[in-house]
Design a protein around this motif. Structure first.
Motif, short mmCIF file in Angstrom:
data_model
loop_
_atom_site.label_atom_id
_atom_site.label_comp_id
_atom_site.label_asym_id
_atom_site.label_seq_id
_atom_site.Cartn_x
_atom_site.Cartn_y
_atom_site.Cartn_z
N ARG A 132 162.95 69.04 74.65
CA ARG A 132 163.50 70.46 75.19
C ARG A 132 162.84 70.74 76.61
O ARG A 132 163.64 71.23 77.52
CB ARG A 132 163.00 71.71 74.27
CG ARG A 132 163.70 71.78 73.19
CD ARG A 132 163.08 72.97 72.31
NE ARG A 132 164.07 73.11 71.11
CZ ARG A 132 163.47 73.57 69.91
NH1 ARG A 132 162.09 74.36 70.00
NH2 ARG A 132 163.96 73.68 68.99
N ASN A 133 161.58 70.05 76.91
CA ASN A 133 161.02 70.49 78.27
C ASN A 133 161.80 69.31 79.29
O ASN A 133 161.97 69.67 80.27
CB ASN A 133 159.64 69.91 78.09
CG ASN A 133 158.61 70.86 77.34
OD1 ASN A 133 158.92 72.23 77.45
ND2 ASN A 133 157.56 70.55 76.73
N GLU A 153 164.85 71.10 80.13
CA GLU A 153 164.44 72.14 81.08
C GLU A 153 164.38 71.53 82.31
O GLU A 153 164.97 72.18 83.46
CB GLU A 153 163.22 73.08 80.77
CG GLU A 153 163.56 73.97 79.74
CD GLU A 153 162.38 74.40 79.08
OE1 GLU A 153 161.53 74.48 79.87
OE2 GLU A 153 162.32 75.09 77.99
N GLU A 180 166.71 72.23 85.85
CA GLU A 180 166.13 72.76 86.95
C GLU A 180 166.61 72.00 88.17
O GLU A 180 166.92 72.59 89.28
CB GLU A 180 164.65 72.73 86.93
CG GLU A 180 164.20 74.00 85.91
CD GLU A 180 162.68 73.97 85.78
OE1 GLU A 180 161.68 72.68 86.68
OE2 GLU A 180 162.13 74.43 85.00
#
Length: 158
Positions: free
Chosen positions: A61-62, A65, A69
């Motif tokens: 998930r990180n 993200e 971005e």
């Protein structure tokens, strides 16, 4: 006369008796089946399976993200490069942005590789794979989204 030809010396012809190499000796059986030496799949389950799965999903998930971005800048540079010639400054800037996006995507693939190893070990060991499949499916969905974005953006610059 025709019978005289058959009555020639037997020394002129080989014997029709069974030769030693034609004799069968012993018994024939099926060979021992070969056992496959499958090494155990080693996986890191520090803290237990549930904690490891949660950690891998959080890592994915990180990474997703970070991908999201980076995505707007890549989309902007790809849009600016659309229709430009290969090797132009805009095209080169778009390629660099796509490489950054690809790098962010690869960070999500690392936890997926670990999840695949855990999944394989559980399948080989005939363990319950329900929780593993759930975590794996979630990470696969994130990677598929990223793959689709990359394919779309690459298609616009080529």
């Amino acid at each position: 006369m025709s019978l005289a030809a058959c009555a020639g010396s037997s020394a002129d012809y080989p014997s029709l008796a069974i030769r030693d190499s034609e004799r069968s000796e012993g018994t024939f059986g099926s060979p021992e089946p070969k056992r496959l030496d499958i090494p155990p799949v080693e996986v890191d389950l520090t803290g237990g399976l549930d904690a490891r799965l949660a950690s891998l999903v959080a890592d994915a998930r990180n990474a997703h993200e970070a991908f999201e971005e980076t995505r707007p800048r890549a989309e902007e540079l790809v849009a600016a490069a659309s229709g430009t010639r290969l090797g132009s400054d805009r095209w080169a800037a778009a390629q660099v942005a796509l490489a950054e996006l690809d790098s962010a995507r690869s960070r999500a693939a690392v936890p997926l590789g670990d999840l695949d190893a855990i999944y394989t070990a559980a399948r080989v060991g005939a363990d319950d794979i329900t929780a593993i499949e759930s975590a794996r499916d979630e990470v696969i969905a994130l990677v598929r989204i990223e793959d689709a974005v990359l394919a779309d953006l690459r298609g616009r610059v080529e």
